[in-house]
Design a protein around this motif. Structure first.
Motif, PDB file in Angstrom:
ATOM      1  N   HIS A 110      39.649 -19.023   0.648  1.00  0.00           N
ATOM      2  CA  HIS A 110      39.688 -19.500  -0.688  1.00  0.00           C
ATOM      3  C   HIS A 110      37.930 -19.606  -1.294  1.00  0.00           C
ATOM      4  CE1 HIS A 110      40.425 -22.364  -3.855  1.00  0.00           C
ATOM      5  NE2 HIS A 110      39.697 -22.987  -3.510  1.00  0.00           N
ATOM      6  N   SER A 114      34.950 -22.726   3.072  1.00  0.00           N
ATOM      7  CA  SER A 114      36.175 -23.360   3.265  1.00  0.00           C
ATOM      8  C   SER A 114      36.467 -24.052   4.748  1.00  0.00           C
ATOM      9  CB  SER A 114      37.466 -22.583   2.814  1.00  0.00           C
ATOM     10  OG  SER A 114      37.504 -22.494   1.323  1.00  0.00           O
ATOM     11  N   ASP A 133      41.757 -26.372   0.547  1.00  0.00           N
ATOM     12  CA  ASP A 133      42.589 -25.386  -0.044  1.00  0.00           C
ATOM     13  C   ASP A 133      42.955 -24.063   0.403  1.00  0.00           C
ATOM     14  OD1 ASP A 133      42.028 -27.375  -2.259  1.00  0.00           O
ATOM     15  OD2 ASP A 133      41.175 -25.853  -3.773  1.00  0.00           O
ATOM     16  N   THR A 134      42.752 -24.325   1.785  1.00  0.00           N
ATOM     17  CA  THR A 134      43.068 -22.863   2.724  1.00  0.00           C
ATOM     18  C   THR A 134      44.458 -23.028   2.754  1.00  0.00           C
ATOM     19  OG1 THR A 134      40.986 -23.036   3.772  1.00  0.00           O
ATOM     20  CG2 THR A 134      42.856 -22.008   5.049  1.00  0.00           C
ATOM     21  N   GLY A 141      45.423 -21.031  -0.918  1.00  0.00           N
ATOM     22  CA  GLY A 141      44.463 -21.137  -1.840  1.00  0.00           C
ATOM     23  C   GLY A 141      43.979 -19.895  -2.613  1.00  0.00           C
ATOM     24  N   ARG A 142      44.174 -19.937  -3.991  1.00  0.00           N
ATOM     25  CA  ARG A 142      43.663 -18.424  -4.671  1.00  0.00           C
ATOM     26  C   ARG A 142      42.386 -17.968  -4.159  1.00  0.00           C
ATOM     27  NH1 ARG A 142      44.540 -19.520 -10.751  1.00  0.00           N
ATOM     28  NH2 ARG A 142      43.301 -17.411 -11.028  1.00  0.00           N
ATOM     29  N   PRO A 143      42.202 -16.558  -3.918  1.00  0.00           N
ATOM     30  CA  PRO A 143      40.815 -15.977  -3.641  1.00  0.00           C
ATOM     31  C   PRO A 143      39.976 -15.653  -4.482  1.00  0.00           C
ATOM     32  CG  PRO A 143      42.473 -14.520  -3.203  1.00  0.00           C
ATOM     33  CD  PRO A 143      43.355 -15.601  -3.896  1.00  0.00           C
ATOM     34  N   LEU A 160      40.939 -14.715   4.075  1.00  0.00           N
ATOM     35  CA  LEU A 160      41.998 -15.707   4.248  1.00  0.00           C
ATOM     36  C   LEU A 160      43.175 -15.563   5.180  1.00  0.00           C
ATOM     37  CD1 LEU A 160      42.884 -18.527   3.247  1.00  0.00           C
ATOM     38  CD2 LEU A 160      44.053 -17.287   1.282  1.00  0.00           C
ATOM     39  N   CYS A 187      44.634 -24.169  -8.277  1.00  0.00           N
ATOM     40  CA  CYS A 187      43.930 -23.750  -7.294  1.00  0.00           C
ATOM     41  C   CYS A 187      44.954 -22.708  -6.490  1.00  0.00           C
ATOM     42  CB  CYS A 187      43.469 -24.658  -6.377  1.00  0.00           C
ATOM     43  SG  CYS A 187      41.964 -25.660  -7.116  1.00  0.00           S
TER      44      CYS A 187
END
Length: 472
Positions: A110, A114, A133-134, A141-143, A160, A187
């Motif tokens: 993320h 993280s 947010d992982t 989570g958006r990268p 991720l 997110c």
């Protein structure tokens, strides 16, 4: 052992309070930190650590203020480089809190710093993870939120994939997953309304944790569609505030002035401040201060402010019901909009009592809209301000999709001579859009009350998504 999720619905954000034997940690605290201090004091506990899972983009964290008030140590995972004193933990490092142990798991993807925190209970058993947010419930989570990085979105998605497979999916299925966000957060893109779950369930139902998923498939699925829902403008600014430190939220609140109608009008003219009206939409439409925009406190207030106000330092004037005024200021400060000049003392009632003009927005029922649509044989201008994914599922025939988040970029798509009929899903976003258009000189906007949910109950022709060129 005490674990409490402190969930804030307007941000879809979860902070956590963990306590054992008179010691506690706070994980991902919001900016207003007294709530955590009061909880620890009531329990006779001392806050030992403040654990941050990463540099948050969607809210301003309270880590510095909480540390200053309690002496607690701020902890980040490997590679984090804050501009203040903090413990930069190593991968696998153990933190002790009472009889509990917390293991630091570096889980980049993320963002590169993280970190997931693995909690062992009093018996030394792996009990839960605070995944930041992982890993979300139903999503990851958006990268595409990392700032000033040479890494591509696909590079981060690859990191991720490795973090999930090598650090998280190897943990016991019975483990509880406590993420930093739930449905409604920007997110992620597919988050559940549930705010925690077991890791075993997530392995079964979270698309990103499929056992037979290749690295390439993961990268494709996680990055697919992100370009259609760009992150709000305030995200990079919040990251920097969290890296460098934000001022005390009490200082923000102390600067907000009660302004008479005359002073309010003068402030708006002299500073170029945005006037935000936070009252209920059905109240707003009947009478509002000219050029003010509606962003109701009862909806996703802070995220929409952050999406629509591109300058985080933009001066702001508030119009709010008295009982909601402090909440409005708090919510603005949570996302870093600190330049709040003041509020209209006495509200719109005081404004009209002072003899000042008000504006209004025409609003019609879905049934009235259906009648106009049929009478005109569909030859009216219908603007659908929902997200592209909502529009693609089903929409009014020949309606143009202009998502609220992209409104300012698409002003030329609205007519100044014909009526523009606006709708969203239920009415909140279309009223925001109507107010913005009004402030830009479009006097011929018509809001469809109840939105598509109400329209769907009429016999207005509707179609599934056919042509991508219709999306704006």
């Amino acid at each position: 052992m005490l674990i409490e999720q402190i969930y804030t619905g307007c941000l879809a954000q979860g902070a956590y309070y963990v306590e054992s034997e008179g010691e506690c940690v706070i994980i991902d605290p919001l900016r207003e930190v007294n709530q955590y201090i009061e909880k620890a004091t009531e329990n006779g506990a001392k806050i030992k650590y403040i654990l941050e899972t990463h540099f948050h983009a969607d809210f301003v964290s309270g880590h510095l203020e909480l540390s200053k008030k309690t002496g607690a140590t701020i902890v980040y995972g490997p590679t984090a480089k804050p501009d203040f004193e903090a413990l930069i933990a190593t991968d696998g490092q153990i933190l002790e809190v009472g009889k509990l142990k917390i293991k630091v798991l570096h889980t980049p993807g993320h963002t590169m710093e993280s970190t997931t925190y693995l909690l062992f209970d009093e018996n030394g058993k792996e009990y839960c993870i605070f995944s930041g947010d992982t890993l979300f419930i139903g999503d990851v989570g958006r990268p595409d939120l990392a700032q000033k990085s040479d890494l591509t979105i696909h590079d981060l998605a690859g990191f991720l994939f490795d973090s999930l497979r090598n650090k998280i999916m190897t943990l016991p299925d019975t483990l509880l997953v406590y993420p930093a966000h739930g449905a409604g957060s920007a997110c992620g893109k597919n988050m559940s309304k549930e705010t925690y779950d077991t890791l075993g369930n997530q392995k079964m139902f979270n698309y990103a944790l499929r056992a037979n998923m290749s690295r390439e498939e993961f990268i494709k699925e996680v990055t697919d569609g992100l370009e259609l829902v760009p992150p709000p403008y305030y995200f990079p600014k919040n990251v920097m505030m969290n890296k460098t430190g934000a001022k005390d939220v009490d200082m923000v609140k102390s600067q907000v002035q009660a302004l008479s109608p005359a002073a309010f009008e003068a402030a708006a003219n002299e500073t170029g401040a945005i006037m935000i009206d936070t009252r209920p939409q059905q109240t707003f439409k009947n009478a509002f201060v000219p050029n003010s925009i509606f962003i109701g406190i009862k909806g996703d207030f802070a995220p929409w402010v952050g999406t629509l106000l591109t300058d985080i330092e933009q001066p702001i004037l508030i119009i709010a019901d008295e009982e909601n005024r402090e909440d409005v200021i708090t919510r603005l400060s949570r996302v870093g909009y600190d330049n709040i000049i003041g509020y209209l003392d006495g509200g719109v009632e005081a404004w009209t009592a002072a003899g000042k003009e008000t504006d209004s927005i025409e609003s019609i029922s879905a049934l009235e809209f259906a009648e106009k649509f049929k009478a005109a044989e569909g030859k009216i201008l219908v603007k659908d301000v929902r997200k592209p994914t909502e529009y693609s599922a089903e929409h009014v025939d020949d309606a143009m999709n202009i998502p609220l988040a992209n409104l300012s970029k698409n002003m030329t798509e609205f007519s100044k001579t014909e009526s523009n009929y606006l709708h969203c899903a239920s009415g909140y976003r279309s009223m925001v859009a109507a107010s913005i258009l009004k402030s830009r000189g479009f006097d011929n906007v018509v809001d469809v009350a109840g939105g598509f949910k109400a329209i769907a109950e009429t016999d207005v022709p509707r179609t599934d998504f056919v042509c991508q060129t219709k999306m704006k």
